[in-house]
Scaffold this active site. Structure first.
Site, short mmCIF file in Angstrom:
data_model
loop_
_atom_site.label_atom_id
_atom_site.label_comp_id
_atom_site.label_asym_id
_atom_site.label_seq_id
_atom_site.Cartn_x
_atom_site.Cartn_y
_atom_site.Cartn_z
N GLU A 210 0.96 -1.12 0.19
CA GLU A 210 -0.07 -0.02 0.14
C GLU A 210 1.00 1.17 0.02
O GLU A 210 1.53 1.54 1.14
CB GLU A 210 -0.76 0.11 1.31
N CYS A 244 -1.86 9.38 2.01
CA CYS A 244 -1.44 8.63 0.86
C CYS A 244 -2.28 8.98 -0.10
O CYS A 244 -2.28 9.02 -1.40
CB CYS A 244 -1.12 7.30 0.92
#
Length: 469
Positions: A210, A244
């Site tokens: 991720e 993110c």
């Protein structure tokens, strides 16, 4: 004190005993994890504030409640997730039981990041527990207070036989990666992800990565500028831009930029006051090193600062900043910003904006702000990204029924809800046969003949599929 290899060996032995397999055990551990969060909420909020000056509101939304909601979802659905999934059959397998069985992978490693040190550590742990695995849990040492708290709380609530917290920095993590795991789940930077993949390749260990990337926010066509400014400011400066999935840069026409700028100024003042450094709702940069990286990026940019730009190293503070006249080859476009700095790039057409997005690496998220469904659908169809959201930012990752993950350099694999359970499960293809229809089975035995081949092709053809289970 156990060595890392002894920890992994112990967990593997425990896993092989079958203790994590029963659904009752998994549900018990998930409920204990729920209790850990709910009974220690104040300590958790305090640690998050000490690490990143996270406002209570943001910490509860993005760290506490998102994990609690994931736990509720997993607990409510786990019994159905573990049921065999029966599949369609052909004539040759008509009397067989054919199904997919979800089985745990074994001993998994979860490496968490510093920006959401609770959420992004525990959410994959929920999935790993639900799937029946043992786990080594590695919090980020950068968010030191949360790291320390997790190392203290997890052994108090979860089975110490099945789940172990390992602490340390880069050296300890590198040593940890020498061990063989059955899956590695990593959230963080692309640079470290390459190290993870190299280490995993030694044992052919599957990985979930991720990561992140430069998430664009494309504002085009008719749009409610005031609403767009509020949603853009919220999603960009939430956690001081250290997300993110935060919008990394804005693409819009020159006319839209000119309308957007005063709305951004007004919204920033409404959200964080005229002195954002004094606002209790503005987080801080996690460390002096990350503060310096961001200020160097800002210094190297050829763009013009039109909002913000102020900073305070001692306070690890950078004001919400907006730049215009930013070129595609600007320093701010060379890497993910991961801070409260927003460059605005201008394009003359929808096609030009799509082309610019497609010249970049595939992002973790892509946002389009437009009242025109044709614009939204065109961007959706002609681009690729881990996730996509129109007329808002970040929100799409909060829904447990949607997979969360990247594509290309923004990540590999996905999780949340059922998707996380699948990530930490092996889908075992099962066929249970008896001794019936041996005459039919004889078609595949030597001596081979054209007649046997003809009959066999017919019985195994997709055209002879049968829905009987």
């Amino acid at each position: 004190m156990e060595t890392q290899s002894q920890v992994v060996d112990r967990l593997r032995s425990v896993f092989r005993s079958g203790i994590t397999i029963p659904v009752e055990f998994r549900l018990t551990q998930l409920n204990k994890l729920m209790s850990m969060i709910q009974e220690n909420e104040e300590q958790i909020l305090k640690a998050l504030h000490e690490d990143l000056a996270k406002p209570k509101f943001e910490a509860i939304m993005s760290e506490v409640d998102i994990v609690v909601n994931e736990l509720y979802f997993a607990i409510a659905n786990l019994t159905s997730w573990i049921q065999p999934e029966y599949v369609s059959k052909n004539l040759a397998t008509k009397l067989d039981d054919c199904f997919v069985r979800r089985e745990p992978l074994g001993v998994v490693l979860i490496i968490g990041p510093w920006n959401y040190p609770l959420h992004l550590l525990l959410l994959p742990l929920v999935s790993a527990i639900a799937a029946g695995n043992c786990a080594v849990i590695k919090p980020s040492e950068v968010s030191a207070h949360t790291d320390r708290l997790m190392a203290e709380l997890i052994p108090k609530y979860l089975s110490q036989d099945c789940y172990t917290v390992v602490r340390g920095a880069a050296e300890e993590t590198t040593t940890l990666l020498l061990n063989r795991f059955d899956h590695i789940f990593y959230t963080g930077s692309q640079t470290v992800a390459r190290i993870i993949m190299r280490a995993a390749s030694v044992h052919l260990t599957p990985v979930t990565l991720e990561l992140g990337g430069k998430c664009p926010c494309f504002i085009y066509g008719r749009v409610d500028i005031a609403a767009a400014a509020r949603r853009l400011v919220w999603s960009k400066y939430f956690n001081a831009g250290q997300s993110c999935v935060a919008p990394d840069y804005v693409l819009c026409s020159p006319d839209t930029r000119d309308a957007l700028l005063p709305a951004l100024r007004q919204t920033l003042e409404e959200f964080y006051s005229k002195e954002p450094q004094t606002s209790p709702d503005m987080s801080r940069i996690v460390s002096p090193r990350h503060w310096t990286r961001l200020m160097e990026l800002l210094k190297r940019s050829a763009g013009k600062v039109v909002v913000g730009g102020e900073s305070d190293r001692e306070d690890k503070y950078i004001a919400p900043t907006v730049l215009v006249d930013v070129a595609e080859d600007d320093a701010l476009m060379a890497e993910e910003i991961f801070g409260p700095i927003l460059p605005i790039l201008t394009v003359e057409s929808l096609e030009e904006g799509i082309a610019l997005i497609n010249r970049q690496e595939k992002p973790l998220a892509l946002y389009v702000f437009s009242d025109e469904s044709s614009v939204v659908n065109t961007v959706l169809e002609r681009t690729s990204s881990g996730g996509f959201c129109s007329n808002d930012g970040i929100i799409h990752m909060c829904l447990p029924t949607l997979p969360f993950g990247g594509v290309g350099t923004s990540g590999y694999g996905s999780y949340h809800g059922r998707w996380g359970f699948e990530t930490f499960s092996h889908r075992r293809a099962c066929m249970l046969r008896g001794w019936a229809l041996e005459r039919l089975n004889g078609l595949r035995y030597p001596p081979y003949t054209e007649t046997k081949l003809s009959w066999l092709r017919w019985t195994t053809s997709a055209k002879s599929s049968c829905s009987l289970m």
